[in-house]
Design a protein around this motif. Structure first.
Motif, PDB file in Angstrom:
ATOM      1  N   PRO A 158       0.832  -1.211   0.000  1.00 19.03           N
ATOM      2  CA  PRO A 158       0.000   0.000   0.000  1.00 19.03           C
ATOM      3  C   PRO A 158       0.871   1.267   0.000  1.00 19.03           C
ATOM      4  N   PRO A 159       0.250   2.439  -0.110  1.00 15.51           N
ATOM      5  CA  PRO A 159       1.042   3.674   0.001  1.00 15.51           C
ATOM      6  C   PRO A 159       1.713   3.706   1.376  1.00 15.51           C
ATOM      7  N   ALA A 176      13.101  13.799  -8.575  1.00 15.32           N
ATOM      8  CA  ALA A 176      12.044  14.469  -9.343  1.00 15.32           C
ATOM      9  C   ALA A 176      11.272  13.503 -10.233  1.00 15.32           C
ATOM     10  N   ASN A 177      11.958  12.482 -10.762  1.00 13.00           N
ATOM     11  CA  ASN A 177      11.231  11.583 -11.669  1.00 13.00           C
ATOM     12  C   ASN A 177      10.108  10.831 -10.949  1.00 13.00           C
ATOM     13  N   VAL A 178      10.295  10.545  -9.643  1.00 20.31           N
ATOM     14  CA  VAL A 178       9.236   9.881  -8.875  1.00 20.31           C
ATOM     15  C   VAL A 178       8.200  10.921  -8.442  1.00 20.31           C
ATOM     16  N   LEU A 179       8.697  11.989  -7.816  1.00 20.57           N
ATOM     17  CA  LEU A 179       7.831  12.995  -7.203  1.00 20.57           C
ATOM     18  C   LEU A 179       6.910  13.692  -8.211  1.00 20.57           C
ATOM     19  N   ASN A 180       7.433  13.991  -9.385  1.00 22.82           N
ATOM     20  CA  ASN A 180       6.641  14.772 -10.335  1.00 22.82           C
ATOM     21  C   ASN A 180       5.859  13.931 -11.328  1.00 22.82           C
ATOM     22  N   HIS A 181       6.093  12.616 -11.345  1.00 22.86           N
ATOM     23  CA  HIS A 181       5.433  11.821 -12.390  1.00 22.86           C
ATOM     24  C   HIS A 181       4.636  10.634 -11.880  1.00 22.86           C
ATOM     25  N   GLU A 182       5.042  10.032 -10.764  1.00 31.58           N
ATOM     26  CA  GLU A 182       4.293   8.845 -10.316  1.00 31.58           C
ATOM     27  C   GLU A 182       3.093   9.296  -9.467  1.00 31.58           C
ATOM     28  N   PRO A 183       2.009   8.479  -9.453  1.00 33.26           N
ATOM     29  CA  PRO A 183       0.779   8.925  -8.777  1.00 33.26           C
ATOM     30  C   PRO A 183       0.945   9.063  -7.261  1.00 33.26           C
ATOM     31  N   HIS A 184       0.634  10.219  -6.747  1.00 33.20           N
ATOM     32  CA  HIS A 184       0.796  10.443  -5.307  1.00 33.20           C
ATOM     33  C   HIS A 184      -0.141   9.552  -4.491  1.00 33.20           C
ATOM     34  N   GLN A 185      -1.277   9.226  -5.080  1.00 36.86           N
ATOM     35  CA  GLN A 185      -2.223   8.342  -4.390  1.00 36.86           C
ATOM     36  C   GLN A 185      -1.596   6.956  -4.136  1.00 36.86           C
ATOM     37  N   ALA A 186      -0.621   6.602  -4.953  1.00 38.32           N
ATOM     38  CA  ALA A 186       0.029   5.296  -4.802  1.00 38.32           C
ATOM     39  C   ALA A 186       1.179   5.350  -3.802  1.00 38.32           C
ATOM     40  N   LEU A 187       1.646   6.554  -3.511  1.00 37.13           N
ATOM     41  CA  LEU A 187       2.891   6.670  -2.737  1.00 37.13           C
ATOM     42  C   LEU A 187       2.706   7.123  -1.291  1.00 37.13           C
ATOM     43  N   GLY A 221      -3.753 -18.943   7.124  1.00 40.55           N
ATOM     44  CA  GLY A 221      -3.553 -18.142   5.905  1.00 40.55           C
ATOM     45  C   GLY A 221      -2.396 -17.153   6.091  1.00 40.55           C
ATOM     46  N   LEU A 222      -1.848 -16.697   4.986  1.00 46.83           N
ATOM     47  CA  LEU A 222      -0.654 -15.837   5.044  1.00 46.83           C
ATOM     48  C   LEU A 222      -0.967 -14.402   4.661  1.00 46.83           C
ATOM     49  N   LEU A 223      -0.376 -13.490   5.431  1.00 52.02           N
ATOM     50  CA  LEU A 223      -0.481 -12.060   5.118  1.00 52.02           C
ATOM     51  C   LEU A 223       0.914 -11.547   4.776  1.00 52.02           C
ATOM     52  N   PHE A 224       1.063 -10.959   3.610  1.00 54.36           N
ATOM     53  CA  PHE A 224       2.345 -10.401   3.181  1.00 54.36           C
ATOM     54  C   PHE A 224       2.179  -8.905   2.924  1.00 54.36           C
ATOM     55  N   PHE A 225       3.137  -8.112   3.416  1.00 48.88           N
ATOM     56  CA  PHE A 225       3.150  -6.672   3.137  1.00 48.88           C
ATOM     57  C   PHE A 225       4.519  -6.251   2.634  1.00 48.88           C
ATOM     58  N   GLU A 226       4.539  -5.291   1.689  1.00 46.68           N
ATOM     59  CA  GLU A 226       5.759  -4.518   1.479  1.00 46.68           C
ATOM     60  C   GLU A 226       5.652  -3.334   2.445  1.00 46.68           C
ATOM     61  N   ILE A 227       6.782  -2.929   3.058  1.00 47.73           N
ATOM     62  CA  ILE A 227       6.695  -1.913   4.113  1.00 47.73           C
ATOM     63  C   ILE A 227       7.726  -0.797   3.944  1.00 47.73           C
ATOM     64  N   ASN A 228       7.474   0.263   4.676  1.00 52.03           N
ATOM     65  CA  ASN A 228       8.421   1.370   4.785  1.00 52.03           C
ATOM     66  C   ASN A 228       9.620   0.886   5.611  1.00 52.03           C
TER      67      ASN A 228
END
Ligand SMILES: C[S@@+](CC[C@H](N)C(=O)[O-])C[C@H]1O[C@@H](n2cnc3c(N)ncnc32)[C@H](O)[C@@H]1O
Length: 290
Positions: A195-196, A208-219, A245-252
């Motif tokens: 998730p974001p 800048a390539n991430v900040l100005n072009h990728e969707p902020h709603q995703a980040l 059951g298994l729960l997997f997350f990508e995290i900060n």
């Protein structure tokens, strides 16, 4: 036009912002994409020429790169887990660390114990996780949800491109409507989410390539509640995962310990934190207790 001269134009325009080898990499990716031209050809034929017409898209791509547009958006495509994915600025560009999360899910070998598996990917974006998992767990019933209708469109297209069936649904996981759960009808064996998770305060360190072009709603998430998505999804998983059951997350990477505590608090056992290839806490797994 000599291709070598166009390559030099790329360096003149981009060397201030990117490392030289990266500029060469962009140049050859673009040449390969538009006219199937390989790097080795220029090494063997330094005087190689292309027509004015062939040069047009290459120079247009250079204009986009000058505005820091990510190369994946310029070429509208990227590779993830050995598969091709179409991308545009409605979806996050799939990252190598997310490939490591997919590898961990596959490694779990749950398909050897139970089939068909029921799998849900929350915040699916381009569909990269759901599609890569569906490709490997061939008999699984895979679902993907995202709040963005445009992202769901991209994900559906990518499922077709990769010849897999994934049930993509547009929904807001923070306000789960009961009809969403009735769409699923049965509990899941695996729930995954990337998730974001970038705090507003971390914006300053971003390129800048991430900040100005990728969707902020995703980040981005607000600084005062960085685990907002993880809390809601852990609660959802507590109810909608089968026992074991298994729960997997990508995290900060900065919130590993907080994530371990959150999963334990939500009655997950064997909670395991894993580092990515850069040795950063990047993913977590838990097993649903009774
Ligand atoms: C970090 S991106 C991950 C995209 C993709 N799964 C990947 O790993 O590349 C997070 C995704 O969550 C989606 N998202 C954000 N808020 C959401 C919400 N309230 N409900 C469902 N999805 C949401 C975004 O649209 C975005 O596609």
């Amino acid at each position: 036009m000599r291709l070598k001269d166009i390559q030099n134009t790329f360096h003149e325009a981009l060397d201030a912002d990117y490392e030289k080898p990266e500029v060469d990499h962009f140049f050859f990716m673009i040449c390969d994409y538009y006219f199937n031209f390989k790097r080795i050809t220029l090494a063997l034929e330094p005087e190689y020429r292309i027509s004015e017409a062939d040069a047009i898209p290459v120079l247009e791509a250079l204009e986009s790169l000058k505005k820091h547009e990510p190369i994946q958006y310029v070429l509208k495509s990227t590779e993830f887990f050995g598969l091709e994915f179409q991308v545009n600025n409605a979806v996050l560009i799939p990252r190598p660390e997310t490939e490591e999360l997919v590898a961990w899910i596959i490694e779990s070998g749950l398909d050897k114990i139970k089939e068909p598996l029921r799998i849900l990917d929350i915040g699916t974006g381009s569909g990269c996780i759901a599609i890569a998992v569906a490709k490997h767990f061939e008999n699984a019933n895979v679902f993907g949800v995202d709040i963005s209708e445009d992202a769901i469109g991209v994900a559906k297209h990518n499922a077709e491109l990769n010849n897999v069936t994934v049930n993509f649904i547009q929904a807001d996981i923070l306000n789960v409507d009961p009809t969403l759960v009735s769409d699923f009808s049965l509990p899941f064996d695996i729930i995954i989410s990337n998730p974001p998770y970038v705090r507003e305060q971390e914006k300053l360190q971003m390129k800048a390539n991430v900040l100005n072009h990728e969707p902020h709603q995703a980040l981005f998430v607000e600084d005062h509640d960085p685990l907002k998505f993880y809390k809601v999804i852990s609660e959802f998983a507590k109810i909608n995962l089968v026992e074991g059951g298994l729960l997997f997350f990508e995290i900060n990477e900065f919130l590993g310990e907080e994530m371990v505590a959150l999963l334990i608090e939500h009655h997950f056992k064997a909670v395991e934190l894993r580092k990515d290839m850069f040795k950063r806490n990047r993913m977590i797994k838990g097993i649903k207790k009774i």
